[in-house]
Design a protein around this motif. Structure first.
Motif, PDB file in Angstrom:
ATOM      1  N   ASN A  14      14.124  43.894   2.136  1.00 55.93           N
ATOM      2  CA  ASN A  14      14.900  44.545   1.068  1.00 55.93           C
ATOM      3  C   ASN A  14      14.322  45.894   0.645  1.00 55.93           C
ATOM      4  O   ASN A  14      14.733  46.461  -0.358  1.00 55.93           O
ATOM      5  N   THR A  56       7.179  44.802  -2.541  1.00 54.62           N
ATOM      6  CA  THR A  56       8.185  45.775  -2.100  1.00 54.62           C
ATOM      7  C   THR A  56       8.304  46.917  -3.106  1.00 54.62           C
ATOM      8  O   THR A  56       8.382  48.094  -2.721  1.00 54.62           O
ATOM      9  N   ASP A 116       5.193  46.753   4.282  1.00 56.49           N
ATOM     10  CA  ASP A 116       5.600  45.771   3.275  1.00 56.49           C
ATOM     11  C   ASP A 116       5.542  44.384   3.922  1.00 56.49           C
ATOM     12  O   ASP A 116       6.307  44.074   4.830  1.00 56.49           O
ATOM     13  N   ASP A 143       9.030  42.435   6.311  1.00 62.08           N
ATOM     14  CA  ASP A 143       9.536  41.182   5.757  1.00 62.08           C
ATOM     15  C   ASP A 143      10.784  40.818   6.559  1.00 62.08           C
ATOM     16  O   ASP A 143      11.909  40.859   6.059  1.00 62.08           O
TER      17      ASP A 143
HETATM   18 MG    MG Z   1       9.218  41.990  -0.846  1.00 60.97          MG
END
Ligand code: MG
Ligand code: ATP
Length: 263
Positions: A45, A17, A119, A40
């Motif tokens: 996040n 990330t 991601d 994700d």
């Molecule tokens: Mg991550």
């Protein structure tokens, strides 16, 4: 047409990330149109790392369920207006999203962006498969530790069964002082083990946590210089190396090494 790059690793917590966010910021600072997609799902996040958490109203599922238009779900960065985030925030993991639904969202983005960075979640299960199935290129992130390298190696093998045309490895959390003393694997050892192209090296640096879109271009910070080189390598296909051992060479370097290890 956009280049669609998945940032993956196998092992969790190695910096996917962080690298997605920083690479996205650096590309946008060079006037490329960039869309970051948080795949994700459930443990997203990327919005937090990018400081966009409060701006996320709609997410990918809302787009898939036609609750909003794709344009409405894209969150624009305040500093780099060419950077956008498509979040997966608030998605219920029990909901089944099909690969073709996600691919149709990405197809819509293709013509409006130069780079789409995905991601990827940790592991090699459904979330991983979904993320890598949408990409044409992969950045495999690893730290210079054996457990991370083993997982990266497994992921690279698995990637051969996907339609990924280019695979590069990125070493994150490299410690120049340890590499200098041969206490940590260096880029050549890792390159030989993984057997894919070199993408970049990012040093261990707390600055990466506090960095914001306002400070990413501050070349005083080693981590920013490292991301600058990584970004150029991705754009041009070059294999330039950020040397994280440079400040630990010579007499002064030995003192720095001593000080670093005694804290
Ligand atoms: Mg991550
Ligand atoms: N180069 C670095 N130097 C210092 N800290 C770092 C560096 N890269 C990442 N971190 C920190 O390591 C932690 C994990 O990073 P990150 O969330 O990017 O990993 P991840 O691979 O996305 O994790 P997950 O598999 O859970 O999604 C974060 O706290 C992040 O700030």
């Amino acid at each position: 047409m956009a280049r669609v790059i998945v940032v993956t690793s196998g092992k969790g917590g190695v910096g996917k990330t962080t690298i997605t966010a920083n690479l996205g910021l650096h590309l946008a600072s060079k006037n490329y149109r960039v869309c970051l997609i948080d795949m994700d799902i459930g443990l997203n996040n990327l919005d937090v790392v990018l400081n966009m958490e409060d701006k996320v109203i709609y997410n990918m599922l809302d787009v898939i369920e036609h609750k909003c238009r794709l344009k409405e779900a894209l969150v624009q960065d305040g500093t780099y207006p060419l950077l956008f985030l498509l979040s997966s925030g608030g998605l219920n993991q029990n909901l089944t999203i099909t690969l073709s639904q996600i691919k149709s969202v990405i197809n819509e983005l293709h013509f409006n962006f130069d780079y789409i960075l995905i991601d990827c979640p940790a592991g090699i299960d459904a979330g991983f498969k979904r993320a890598v199935s949408c990409a044409e290129e992969a950045l495999v992130v690893t730290t210079p530790h054996l457990s991370s390298l083993r997982d990266a190696d497994k992921v690279i093998t698995i990637l051969t069964s996907y339609n990924i045309t280019s695979k590069r490895f990125v070493i994150n959390r490299a410690r120049g002082d340890l590499i200098q003393d041969k206490l940590m694997f260096d880029v050549h050892d890792i390159g030989k083990t993984l057997g894919i192209e070199f993408g970049g090296v990012v040093p261990e640096d707390d600055r990466v946590i506090t960095n914001t879109s306002q400070t990413i271009n501050n070349q005083k910070f080693a981590v920013n210089r490292a991301f600058e080189i990584l970004t150029n390598n991705i754009i041009t296909g070059e294999k330039k190396l950020f040397d994280c051992t440079y400040k630990y060479r010579g007499f002064l370097g030995s003192i720095k090494k001593f000080l670093k290890r005694s804290v």
